[in-house]
Write a protein that holds these residues in place. Structure first.
Motif, PDB file in Angstrom:
ATOM      1  N   VAL B  58       0.818  -1.365   0.034  1.00 45.07           N
ATOM      2  CA  VAL B  58      -0.092   0.037   0.054  1.00 45.07           C
ATOM      3  C   VAL B  58       0.897   1.112  -0.089  1.00 45.07           C
ATOM      4  CG1 VAL B  58      -1.842   1.194   1.205  1.00 45.07           C
ATOM      5  CG2 VAL B  58      -1.809  -1.164   1.311  1.00 45.07           C
ATOM      6  N   TYR B  59       0.593   2.216  -1.077  1.00 48.22           N
ATOM      7  CA  TYR B  59       1.311   3.373  -0.904  1.00 48.22           C
ATOM      8  C   TYR B  59       0.159   4.578  -0.547  1.00 48.22           C
ATOM      9  CZ  TYR B  59       5.254   1.554  -3.529  1.00 48.22           C
ATOM     10  OH  TYR B  59       6.474   0.725  -3.532  1.00 48.22           O
ATOM     11  N   SER B  60       0.685   5.351   0.335  1.00 50.93           N
ATOM     12  CA  SER B  60      -0.509   6.494   0.432  1.00 50.93           C
ATOM     13  C   SER B  60       0.122   7.818   0.510  1.00 50.93           C
ATOM     14  CB  SER B  60      -1.026   6.131   1.935  1.00 50.93           C
ATOM     15  OG  SER B  60      -1.969   7.272   2.325  1.00 50.93           O
ATOM     16  N   PHE B  61      -0.325   8.891  -0.318  1.00 44.30           N
ATOM     17  CA  PHE B  61      -0.092  10.127  -0.305  1.00 44.30           C
ATOM     18  C   PHE B  61      -0.529  10.796   0.453  1.00 44.30           C
ATOM     19  CE2 PHE B  61       1.698   9.158  -4.586  1.00 44.30           C
ATOM     20  CZ  PHE B  61       2.686   9.776  -4.724  1.00 44.30           C
ATOM     21  N   ASP B  62      -1.836  10.452   0.940  1.00 43.14           N
ATOM     22  CA  ASP B  62      -2.715  11.055   1.943  1.00 43.14           C
ATOM     23  C   ASP B  62      -2.244  10.806   3.550  1.00 43.14           C
ATOM     24  OD1 ASP B  62      -5.078  12.927   2.559  1.00 43.14           O
ATOM     25  OD2 ASP B  62      -5.560  10.973   3.824  1.00 43.14           O
ATOM     26  N   LEU B  63      -1.810  11.859   4.012  1.00 40.30           N
ATOM     27  CA  LEU B  63      -1.151  11.723   5.523  1.00 40.30           C
ATOM     28  C   LEU B  63      -2.056  11.237   6.456  1.00 40.30           C
ATOM     29  CD1 LEU B  63       2.039  14.148   5.925  1.00 40.30           C
ATOM     30  CD2 LEU B  63       1.639  11.950   4.822  1.00 40.30           C
ATOM     31  N   GLY B  64      -3.444  11.660   6.171  1.00 38.69           N
ATOM     32  CA  GLY B  64      -4.353  11.300   7.043  1.00 38.69           C
ATOM     33  C   GLY B  64      -4.847   9.950   6.960  1.00 38.69           C
ATOM     34  N   ALA B  65      -4.978   9.264   5.626  1.00 42.76           N
ATOM     35  CA  ALA B  65      -5.169   8.090   5.499  1.00 42.76           C
ATOM     36  C   ALA B  65      -3.960   7.281   6.344  1.00 42.76           C
ATOM     37  CB  ALA B  65      -5.289   7.614   4.017  1.00 42.76           C
ATOM     38  N   LEU B  66      -3.022   7.684   5.896  1.00 42.79           N
ATOM     39  CA  LEU B  66      -1.842   7.069   6.529  1.00 42.79           C
ATOM     40  C   LEU B  66      -1.743   6.915   8.008  1.00 42.79           C
ATOM     41  CD1 LEU B  66       1.204   6.174   5.696  1.00 42.79           C
ATOM     42  CD2 LEU B  66       1.957   8.394   6.461  1.00 42.79           C
ATOM     43  N   ASP B  67      -2.098   8.029   8.566  1.00 45.94           N
ATOM     44  CA  ASP B  67      -2.314   8.311  10.111  1.00 45.94           C
ATOM     45  C   ASP B  67      -3.579   7.115  10.663  1.00 45.94           C
ATOM     46  OD1 ASP B  67      -2.112   9.613  12.807  1.00 45.94           O
ATOM     47  OD2 ASP B  67      -4.363   9.828  12.204  1.00 45.94           O
ATOM     48  N   SER B  68      -4.496   6.999   9.648  1.00 46.21           N
ATOM     49  CA  SER B  68      -5.653   5.980  10.005  1.00 46.21           C
ATOM     50  C   SER B  68      -5.313   4.542   9.939  1.00 46.21           C
ATOM     51  CB  SER B  68      -6.932   6.182   8.920  1.00 46.21           C
ATOM     52  OG  SER B  68      -7.358   7.392   9.437  1.00 46.21           O
ATOM     53  N   LEU B  69      -4.520   4.321   8.848  1.00 46.67           N
ATOM     54  CA  LEU B  69      -4.020   2.958   8.666  1.00 46.67           C
ATOM     55  C   LEU B  69      -2.917   2.599   9.899  1.00 46.67           C
ATOM     56  CD1 LEU B  69      -3.667   2.991   4.897  1.00 46.67           C
ATOM     57  CD2 LEU B  69      -5.517   1.955   6.196  1.00 46.67           C
ATOM     58  N   ASP B  70      -2.074   3.440  10.181  1.00 49.52           N
ATOM     59  CA  ASP B  70      -1.328   3.387  11.384  1.00 49.52           C
ATOM     60  C   ASP B  70      -2.168   3.072  12.452  1.00 49.52           C
ATOM     61  OD1 ASP B  70       1.543   3.623  12.172  1.00 49.52           O
ATOM     62  OD2 ASP B  70       0.629   5.150  13.724  1.00 49.52           O
ATOM     63  N   ALA B  71      -3.146   3.844  12.958  1.00 49.65           N
ATOM     64  CA  ALA B  71      -4.209   3.602  13.997  1.00 49.65           C
ATOM     65  C   ALA B  71      -4.596   2.155  14.051  1.00 49.65           C
ATOM     66  CB  ALA B  71      -5.160   4.537  13.895  1.00 49.65           C
ATOM     67  N   LEU B  72      -5.067   1.585  13.095  1.00 49.15           N
ATOM     68  CA  LEU B  72      -5.471   0.278  12.595  1.00 49.15           C
ATOM     69  C   LEU B  72      -4.523  -0.726  12.499  1.00 49.15           C
ATOM     70  CD1 LEU B  72      -7.898   1.396   9.964  1.00 49.15           C
ATOM     71  CD2 LEU B  72      -8.553   0.857  12.344  1.00 49.15           C
ATOM     72  N   GLY B  73      -3.328  -0.298  12.206  1.00 44.83           N
ATOM     73  CA  GLY B  73      -2.232  -1.453  12.733  1.00 44.83           C
ATOM     74  C   GLY B  73      -2.016  -1.835  11.371  1.00 44.83           C
ATOM     75  N   VAL B  74      -2.309  -1.378  10.326  1.00 46.62           N
ATOM     76  CA  VAL B  74      -2.185  -1.850   8.949  1.00 46.62           C
ATOM     77  C   VAL B  74      -0.792  -1.271   8.400  1.00 46.62           C
ATOM     78  CG1 VAL B  74      -2.804  -1.535   6.237  1.00 46.62           C
ATOM     79  CG2 VAL B  74      -4.655  -1.675   8.318  1.00 46.62           C
ATOM     80  N   GLU B  75      -0.097  -2.060   7.770  1.00 47.29           N
ATOM     81  CA  GLU B  75       1.273  -1.531   7.415  1.00 47.29           C
ATOM     82  C   GLU B  75       1.222  -0.742   5.964  1.00 47.29           C
ATOM     83  OE1 GLU B  75       5.470  -3.884   5.884  1.00 47.29           O
ATOM     84  OE2 GLU B  75       4.095  -4.841   7.254  1.00 47.29           O
ATOM     85  N   VAL B  76       1.922   0.277   5.921  1.00 55.99           N
ATOM     86  CA  VAL B  76       1.860   1.386   4.737  1.00 55.99           C
ATOM     87  C   VAL B  76       3.265   1.230   4.127  1.00 55.99           C
ATOM     88  CG1 VAL B  76       1.658   3.309   3.682  1.00 55.99           C
ATOM     89  CG2 VAL B  76       0.106   2.575   5.277  1.00 55.99           C
ATOM     90  N   ASP B  77       3.474   0.763   2.891  1.00 55.00           N
ATOM     91  CA  ASP B  77       4.796   0.503   2.482  1.00 55.00           C
ATOM     92  C   ASP B  77       5.761   1.591   1.827  1.00 55.00           C
ATOM     93  OD1 ASP B  77       4.926  -2.393   2.705  1.00 55.00           O
ATOM     94  OD2 ASP B  77       2.728  -1.985   1.937  1.00 55.00           O
TER      95      ASP B  77
END
Lengths: 338, 317
Positions: B58-77
């Motif tokens: 998963v690649y994310s340019f949106d830091l909000g989504a990045l933050d959400s995925l971080d909160a959910l324990g999903v790895e962003v690559d």
């Protein structure tokens, strides 16, 4: 072409200035009227009746915000215009001024460097660094200019704009790398909205510099005629050029650090003055100062009123009007020569 | 000369076909690795996209989504190069693939990484078409008119993609509670004004702006009816603040990016006689909001929680 050759102005400048004290007094009065108008433009309610009634808040706002702003507008307008005039004498070209030869760009590179290297640097440290950079940038321009064999009137500003472009590109690159692009933007666009009592006093430096520029105007004229010619006249060419460099760089740096860049100002004001009053430099300096102050006052008042209560930076207004005038001046010369 | 052009052309086409081959190989490999080929259709700001469930890379340019995925324990690559706030500092490290800047995608790096999902938002919204050619791309831009609803939708979508619906619901409920508490506090806290300082100058933001959440969602009464079009507010003078006399001043320090502690540069700008005369200053109600959190990250599960928390803390002080 005759008009743009300082040889003419040189000869006239050495003659005794013709009296124009009366006219100058009228123009000065007009600027004072504008200054008074400027003191009554703003978001808070500061009116003459309120002041006369001794309203504490009104007087506070008047002294904290209105008076400092008006003074800084006048100082910056005067100084940048006179700096433009000196620049034109030194480069022997009517189309140069600090923002078209890289002085302003170099100053902003200096601020950027000091901001990144020493984030908590004082205003004085920022100004000193900006001055050193501005002087280096201007000296570079004058050096390049000396190497250009064919001094076409339009080639000189072109070289300056290109040089400024290169310096601006370097500045932008580093601003981009350090995530400071928007900060750089707000530095660069001249804006008096941040001026308050206690925040603008360093601008008084430029008043002193403007005065020095006035007193040395004749020497710049002579130096502008070239090293050999001025040496024959008994002038220490290098010393005068260095003095000019220091005055122009200091004025630009102080104004850029405190206010931001006010483009084209140093170009259009001296040119308008020379169109109206001819090329007597000694006599032109007070006129340039008065015109510069008046022009920036008008632009700042416009910037404060057209989107009231919000502001449009004075740099935007000046460059909108200034670029149109610059174009007019360029085309006008062209027609004459053809 | 003609010959050399020819040979060069040959060389180019050879390289191109090699690249094409290797790209095919990679695609096939990725498909194999993803035994789970299940997909769902995701509705987003720029249409709908077929997205694999539980995407691997998963690649994310949106830091909000990045933050959400971080909160959910999903790895962003993969994440953009940016000045990350402390909470997301690990995404600034080299272990995470750098996929461009906040505004400009590095298409080569992205193609090379062959992601299974790309998440974009406002700053990179224009690259949607291009990125869609590389991998399924979703635009999670939050609608400034209805920020919270929009944020909830995006969060729910992310929950669906990564099979974390329950977790998202739980966190959103917690945020809702916090919003309600803050609203209650705002009801009798007086007026507020949101300003940003940048290079010593001030801009004001009103309801409906990018920082409008303070008024629109959290119910802080507006001190001034700032109509800001565009995303950078309205330039104001210190007199404006003095005249509007807000009870609470919320400050976003754009210059904090220089590396000074958040609020330090802004505090210097606001330390003047005119601001000192306002109710906000007199009652010690000038709040320096975390610029990374407000300006950069925006709507993410952890971040919205801390944004609301910051306003709440300011109001109930």
């Amino acid at each position: 072409m005759t008009r743009s050759t300082p040889a003419v102005s040189g000869r006239v400048a050495l003659a005794r200035p013709r009296g124009s004290g009366g006219q100058l007094a009228v123009a000065g009065a007009a600027v004072i009227a504008l200054a008074i108008a400027s003191m009554f433009v703003g978001v808070s309610d500061v009116s003459l009746p309120a002041l006369l009634a001794g309203d504490r808040t009104a007087w506070d706002i008047f002294w904290i915000s209105r008076v400092p702003r008006t003074i800084s507008v006048i100082l910056a307008g005067m100084a940048m215009s006179v700096a433009g005039l000196i620049m034109q004498l030194m480069a022997r070209n009517k189309f140069v001024e600090p923002s078209t030869v890289g002085t302003v760009e170099s100053a902003s590179l200096g601020i950027l460097v000091v901001t990144v290297a020493v984030p908590g640097a004082s205003l004085l440290a920022k100004m000193s660094t900006a001055t050193v950079f501005a002087a280096a940038g201007t000296a570079l321009f004058l050096l390049v200019l000396r190497r250009i064999p064919l001094r076409n009137t339009l080639l000189v500003p072109l070289v300056g704009i290109m040089l400024g472009g290169v310096i601006a590109a370097i500045t932008t690159f580093f601003a981009y790398r350090y995530d400071l692009l928007q900060t750089l933007n707000s530095w660069m666009i001249g804006d008096f909205s941040g001026v308050l009592r206690g925040r603008y006093e360093l601008l008084w430096i430029v008043a002193v510099l403007t005065l020095v520029g006035y007193l040395c105007a004749d020497r710049f004229t002579m130096a502008g005629m070239g090293q050999e010619f001025s040496t024959n006249l008994g002038l220490n060419y290098n010393r005068v050029m260095t003095l000019g460099l220091i005055i122009v760089s200091l004025i630009s740096a102080v104004v850029v650090v405190n206010i931001g860049s006010i483009p084209f100002l140093g170009l259009i004001v001296p040119n308008l003055v020379s169109i109206i009053f001819g090329d007597n430099v000694r006599r032109a300096v007070p006129w340039v100062a008065v015109f510069g102050a008046g022009f920036v006052l008008v632009c700042d008042i416009i910037g404060r009123t057209i989107r009231f209560p919000y502001e449009i930076p004075v740099g935007v207004i000046v460059s909108a009007i200034g670029s149109a005038m610059f174009l007019y001046l360029l085309l006008r010369k062209r027609e004459r020569r053809g | 000369m003609n010959k050399s052009v020819k040979s060069r052309l040959l060389a180019v086409s050879a390289v191109a076909s090699l690249l094409a081959l290797s790209a095919c190989g990679q695609d096939a490999g990725a498909a194999d690795a993803n035994a789970n080929t299940e997909t769902i259709t995701v509705e987003h700001a720029q249409g709908s996209t077929e997205v694999p469930v539980n995407p691997e890379t998963v690649y994310s340019f949106d830091l909000g989504a990045l933050d959400s995925l971080d909160a959910l324990g999903v790895e962003v690559d993969g994440a953009p190069t940016a000045q990350y706030p402390e909470s997301l500092a690990k995404y600034g490290e080299d272990a995470v693939t750098k996929i461009g800047s906040m505004k400009e995608p590095d298409f080569e790096a992205i193609s090379e990484g062959a992601p299974d999902l790309i998440i974009i938002s406002g700053r990179t919204a224009g690259a949607y078409e291009e990125l869609s050619k590389i991998a399924p791309t979703i635009d999670v831009s939050v609608d400034a008119a209805t920020p919270v609803e929009s944020f909830k939708e995006v969060s729910t979508t992310l929950g669906e993609i990564f099979g974390k619906e329950a977790e998202v619901e739980k966190q959103l409920a917690a945020i809702d509670t916090k919003i309600e508490e803050t609203k209650a506090a705002a009801a009798d806290a007086g007026t507020g004004l949101v300003v940003m300082t940048s290079g010593g100058e001030l801009t004001a933001y009103g309801a409906g702006s990018r920082f409008g959440i303070v008024h629109d969602v959290l119910g802080v009464e507006t001190a001034a009816d700032v109509k800001s079009e565009g995303s950078h507010g309205e330039a104001i003078s210190f007199e404006y603040i003095a005249e509007k006399n807000p009870a609470h001043l919320f400050v976003i320090d754009r210059d904090a990016a220089i590396g000074e502690a958040a609020g330090k540069a802004a505090a210097a700008v606001l330390d003047n006689e005119l601001v000192a005369g306002t109710d906000a200053a007199k009652n010690d109600n000038i709040t320096y909001l975390d610029s990374a959190s407000w300006y950069l990250v925006g709507y993410g599960l952890n971040n919205v929680d801390s944004m609301v928390g910051a306003v709440q803390a300011a109001l109930v002080k």
